[in-house]
Design an enzyme around this catalytic site. Sequence first.
Site, short mmCIF file in Angstrom:
data_model
loop_
_atom_site.label_atom_id
_atom_site.label_comp_id
_atom_site.label_asym_id
_atom_site.label_seq_id
_atom_site.Cartn_x
_atom_site.Cartn_y
_atom_site.Cartn_z
N HIS A 116 -25.49 6.29 -26.54
CA HIS A 116 -25.91 7.33 -27.47
C HIS A 116 -25.03 8.57 -27.31
O HIS A 116 -24.61 8.89 -26.21
CB HIS A 116 -27.37 7.72 -27.19
CG HIS A 116 -28.33 6.62 -27.53
ND1 HIS A 116 -28.78 6.42 -28.80
CD2 HIS A 116 -28.89 5.67 -26.76
CE1 HIS A 116 -29.60 5.39 -28.81
NE2 HIS A 116 -29.68 4.90 -27.58
N THR A 168 -18.69 0.94 -14.70
CA THR A 168 -18.30 1.98 -15.66
C THR A 168 -16.80 1.99 -15.93
O THR A 168 -16.36 2.66 -16.85
CB THR A 168 -18.71 3.37 -15.15
OG1 THR A 168 -18.05 3.61 -13.90
CG2 THR A 168 -20.22 3.47 -14.97
#
Length: 192
Positions: A116, A168
């Site tokens: 998001h 990540t």
Amino acid sequence: MRALSYLVLELMPKLHSKVLKWAFKDSLTIGGRLRLGKGVVIRSQRTKGGKYADLQVITEGANTIGSGTIIQGSGDIYLGARSFIGPYCSIGCYQEIRIGQNVMIAQAVAIQDNDHTFDRRDIPMVQQGLVCAPVEIGDDVWIGHGAVVLKGVRIGPGAIVAAGAVVTRDVGPYEIVGGVPAKVIGHRPPQS
């Protein structure tokens, strides 16, 4: 009676494949044998513009998607031959996720090619849209229980992601990573 049971066992994979093709006809392209566990959900979801786009899941064959797994989004997912996704995994794909051949994805793993946006405080985050980047998982990768693979990550062939790791950044070939965020904790031994 035995002849009937053999006939049923022989016809079940063919019937199962036809049922799967019908049930997920808009989202699933089966390139060979596919086993779906109970309660698997494959669903298209709205894109940023509020329109529906079809999620596409393409399998090469000899694949398993475990019970309770949820696959959703509006992108393309490629599942290489002889790869499996364990039970209760969550895969969110709004662009592209490529999973190589002979990949082992354990239970409760999350793979997301999106996140998001949250740049503005005057608009709720849920209304700000998504940012996407493809995820690529190479051949012969093992992803441990409860690991999380985030957008834009490439995991090289032969790599191992430890249980509970949050990936990540890219993982090199044959690297072993673990931790939050995931860091290199070892390497698979060279071929002898």
